[in-house]
Scaffold this active site. Sequence first.
Site, PDB file in Angstrom:
ATOM      1  N   TYR A  61       0.870  -1.179   0.000  1.00  0.00           N
ATOM      2  CA  TYR A  61       0.000   0.000   0.000  1.00  0.00           C
ATOM      3  C   TYR A  61       0.903   1.224   0.000  1.00  0.00           C
ATOM      4  CZ  TYR A  61      -4.322   2.531   1.125  1.00  0.00           C
ATOM      5  OH  TYR A  61      -5.416   3.351   1.096  1.00  0.00           O
ATOM      6  N   TYR A 250     -12.330   0.624  -7.687  1.00  0.00           N
ATOM      7  CA  TYR A 250     -11.808   1.072  -6.388  1.00  0.00           C
ATOM      8  C   TYR A 250     -11.252  -0.085  -5.566  1.00  0.00           C
ATOM      9  CZ  TYR A 250     -16.221  -0.570  -4.341  1.00  0.00           C
ATOM     10  OH  TYR A 250     -17.276  -1.349  -3.943  1.00  0.00           O
ATOM     11  N   TRP A 276      -9.395   6.437  -5.492  1.00  0.00           N
ATOM     12  CA  TRP A 276      -8.716   6.196  -4.226  1.00  0.00           C
ATOM     13  C   TRP A 276      -8.959   7.410  -3.342  1.00  0.00           C
ATOM     14  CZ3 TRP A 276      -2.791   6.699  -3.175  1.00  0.00           C
ATOM     15  CH2 TRP A 276      -2.485   6.168  -1.916  1.00  0.00           C
TER      16      TRP A 276
END
Lengths: 350, 350
Positions: A61, A250, A276
């Site tokens: 991430y 998404y 996002w």
Amino acid sequence: MSDDAAATAVSAPVRALVFDAPGEPLDVLSLRELPPAAQPGPGEVLSPINPSDVNTVQGKYPLSPRLPGGVPGHEGVAEVVTVGEQVTGLSPGDWVIPMAPATGTWRTHGTFPAANWHRVPQEIGLAAAATILINPPTALAMLEIFVDLAHGDTVAQNGATSAVGEAVIQIAKARGIRTINLIRERADMEATVSRLKSLGADLVTTEARLVDDLKASGLPAPRLGLNCVGGSAAQAVTRILQDGGTLVTYGGMSMQPVTASTAAMIFKDISFRGFWLSGRWAKEQGREGRAAALDRIVGFYRAGQLEAPQVHPFPLGAWRDAFAALAAPHRGRKIVLDMRDEAQAGATAQ
Amino acid sequence: MSDDAAATAVSAPVRALVFDAPGEPLDVLSLRELPPAAQPGPGEVLSPINPSDVNTVQGKYPLSPRLPGGVPGHEGVAEVVTVGEQVTGLSPGDWVIPMAPATGTWRTHGTFPAANWHRVPQEIGLAAAATILINPPTALAMLEIFVDLAHGDTVAQNGATSAVGEAVIQIAKARGIRTINLIRERADMEATVSRLKSLGADLVTTEARLVDDLKASGLPAPRLGLNCVGGSAAQAVTRILQDGGTLVTYGGMSMQPVTASTAAMIFKDISFRGFWLSGRWAKEQGREGRAAALDRIVGFYRAGQLEAPQVHPFPLGAWRDAFAALAAPHRGRKIVLDMRDEAQAGATAQ
């Protein structure tokens, strides 16, 4: 504890889930005792485990706490324990949600700048407050920024039982927009269809039945499609979009990318976009716009137009069980870490 | 021929490529003699065979002439033979290009409303006039409508040796925009690189070398990518785009769709769009906007900023050879049908 000590360290020792290097959560996370918070700010109450949290621990991430010794957790609700002398607008006992990136909410207490937090009213309840930061604003923003939807228009989505999916159904309903909802084949099909319809879904169906069911429903073809799955579930949504429609991705639960068909892009003018909440949206909105979106979500809760998600709380000490529960399919609840027992445990240990 | 007959039928019999039902061009097309044009308008001079023409015959293109007896051909240059009494702004001898959809340019003569045609100056030459309608405006529009490019920005494209690709290089150059051009591995690599550089290309490379060559070039990452290939050649362009960049697909030579990576869409905010000159663009521009774009292309030709594509003309009667030539790889020339001999043949037959 002397009065002198109390002036700089008033919390119990902080207990937190910590990782030192990226990896699978069960391999790299550990529950550690950290020094007491000096002039403590918020203590955590409930913090969800979101896919983005898991991806953070995995190192997949784009936002991460500093390592080693990083505490994951982007979301959660905290209760203000005490505030500094200069702080206005926040008082002990207030519920607050984190507005800074990668706050690290999987901990019992912490000391933070007051500006990093946004107050939410306790009347919306703990489960709503704990889960308001990411999923509902994602649903709201996706319904508003890509296509100028009018009353009566339809939106199609896959992953309709996800927390975002259920927020999409309810927020769309509140705005007079109808939803076409794809779910996977499952054992409790009828119960799932019935639950989504009770939230306001106009059509709930599967990939295999989508085209026939949409035709039978008489609903217009959607101008906006939302995708958190990828692969064939993304293609199914794309296939029913109107000319000029937009598919917004998404999430990628299936780990399959979206196939953007040349003919769909050229001849049907279909756009494939991504969303996002922490990306361009956050940058463009700034702190004020983000807070305004959260206040609008609070408004949906207050108006009874949004139901809090079902949560399945695990004490922080039982975090391994929480991660095991994450892996169960079709769980229909958000897994949250409950800090209250641990905070108590810390206080007792002190 | 009597004077009376001349009033209603002044052309030789029209010869045209005609098809009655969709199929592969060599299977379904035939060269037929049609009745002479009554009050003839333009006679065709050169008409390219574009991929969209082939797709039209195959029944895979959204615009088609009426069947049976349809004449394909979306593009070409015609010479006005005679005009009706009410017609102003067009005179015999003028060169004109078709502005109506699916005009059917693979014929020697025809009678059409004057409003369906747009005049182009003969000074740009026959090859430029024959090929001005589709490829150059596609390049121009794609460079302008998706991303607001500034002087010094870069654009990346695959299929750089296509007619659109070469127009992109030259129009970008004229606007101070730099181009990163992907070509396939080929025997005449050096000659191809050299030709594209002579047109203004800043970097010409292959999929395998793209990332290294871009780094070595010092060029900034592109904000706009153009794709007429699909598959890995589309992924190569996507991979080097800046955050927030756009990949525009206008063709699918490889027959492979574009893989829209979930992470690219969500975390890099990459948009995947499509472009079709006859679609939304034409609708939004209207006749006037389309004519203005063509006049801008004429301006590029006049300023020496655009070179006419190399053409390989085939007499209409040798149309089968033209289609065979289409299949040759890396031909570097546009295949065009030349009506002049056939028109002559018709006149002689008369």
